[in-house]
Write a protein that holds these residues in place. Structure first.
Motif, mmCIF file in Angstrom:
data_model
loop_
_atom_site.group_PDB
_atom_site.id
_atom_site.type_symbol
_atom_site.label_atom_id
_atom_site.label_comp_id
_atom_site.label_asym_id
_atom_site.label_seq_id
_atom_site.Cartn_x
_atom_site.Cartn_y
_atom_site.Cartn_z
ATOM 1 N N ALA A 270 73.346 146.483 1.433
ATOM 2 C CA ALA A 270 72.811 146.826 2.749
ATOM 3 C C ALA A 270 71.417 146.238 2.935
ATOM 4 C CB ALA A 270 72.774 148.343 2.916
ATOM 5 N N LYS A 271 70.620 146.232 1.868
ATOM 6 C CA LYS A 271 69.270 145.670 1.927
ATOM 7 C C LYS A 271 69.317 144.168 2.199
ATOM 8 C CE LYS A 271 65.094 145.960 -0.887
ATOM 9 N NZ LYS A 271 64.605 146.288 -2.225
ATOM 10 N N VAL A 272 70.195 143.460 1.513
ATOM 11 C CA VAL A 272 70.340 142.016 1.715
ATOM 12 C C VAL A 272 70.861 141.733 3.119
ATOM 13 C CG1 VAL A 272 71.667 139.992 0.974
ATOM 14 C CG2 VAL A 272 70.620 141.485 -0.721
ATOM 15 N N PHE A 273 71.799 142.542 3.582
ATOM 16 C CA PHE A 273 72.354 142.366 4.924
ATOM 17 C C PHE A 273 71.269 142.516 5.987
ATOM 18 C CE2 PHE A 273 74.438 144.165 8.719
ATOM 19 C CZ PHE A 273 75.278 143.107 9.024
ATOM 20 N N ARG A 274 70.445 143.563 5.876
ATOM 21 C CA ARG A 274 69.363 143.766 6.837
ATOM 22 C C ARG A 274 68.353 142.626 6.792
ATOM 23 N NH1 ARG A 274 67.551 148.837 4.798
ATOM 24 N NH2 ARG A 274 69.549 149.717 4.312
ATOM 25 N N LYS A 275 68.079 142.125 5.588
ATOM 26 C CA LYS A 275 67.137 141.016 5.432
ATOM 27 C C LYS A 275 67.677 139.762 6.115
ATOM 28 C CE LYS A 275 64.992 138.229 1.839
ATOM 29 N NZ LYS A 275 64.938 137.979 0.406
ATOM 30 N N GLU A 276 68.956 139.485 5.945
ATOM 31 C CA GLU A 276 69.567 138.314 6.559
ATOM 32 C C GLU A 276 69.625 138.446 8.081
ATOM 33 O OE1 GLU A 276 70.460 135.397 5.241
ATOM 34 O OE2 GLU A 276 69.584 136.121 3.377
ATOM 35 N N ILE A 277 69.902 139.624 8.569
ATOM 36 C CA ILE A 277 69.922 139.849 10.014
ATOM 37 C C ILE A 277 68.530 139.602 10.582
ATOM 38 C CG2 ILE A 277 70.160 141.606 11.818
ATOM 39 C CD1 ILE A 277 72.802 140.600 10.786
ATOM 40 N N LYS A 278 67.498 140.067 9.891
ATOM 41 C CA LYS A 278 66.126 139.872 10.348
ATOM 42 C C LYS A 278 65.740 138.403 10.328
ATOM 43 C CE LYS A 278 63.473 143.668 9.291
ATOM 44 N NZ LYS A 278 62.471 144.411 8.559
ATOM 45 N N SER A 279 66.165 137.665 9.314
ATOM 46 C CA SER A 279 65.785 136.259 9.210
ATOM 47 C C SER A 279 66.518 135.390 10.230
ATOM 48 C CB SER A 279 66.046 135.731 7.802
ATOM 49 O OG SER A 279 67.424 135.668 7.543
ATOM 50 N N ASP A 280 67.650 135.832 10.728
ATOM 51 C CA ASP A 280 68.393 135.078 11.732
ATOM 52 C C ASP A 280 67.870 135.316 13.141
ATOM 53 O OD1 ASP A 280 69.990 133.975 9.844
ATOM 54 O OD2 ASP A 280 71.668 135.342 10.141
#
Length: 68
Positions: free
Chosen positions: A41-51
């Motif tokens: 979930a942490k990686v998913f949120r990070k990727e969503i933020k970077s996109d």
């Protein structure tokens, strides 16, 4: 009117689900599963933020502003 048996007593439903999960995975593997789920979930949120294109200009300047 038809009422599903699982919707009548919700706390009993959660107890049954918890028992089934414990039987399937075992008590020793549950902390590892929870940890991996949290990391995912942490990686998913990070990727969503970077996109997000709005955050792109802010990410370019990693240097803090000079204080005067």
């Amino acid at each position: 009117m038809f009422t599903h048996i699982l919707l009548v007593n919700q706390w009993q439903t959660w107890v049954i689900i918890l028992v089934v999960v414990l039987l399937l995975f075992g008590a020793t593997r549950l902390p590892a599963l929870a940890k991996s789920l949290g990391q995912s979930a942490k990686v998913f949120r990070k990727e969503i933020k970077s996109d997000d294109p709005d955050d792109a200009p802010a990410a370019e300047s990693d240097q803090p502003a000079d204080k005067k």
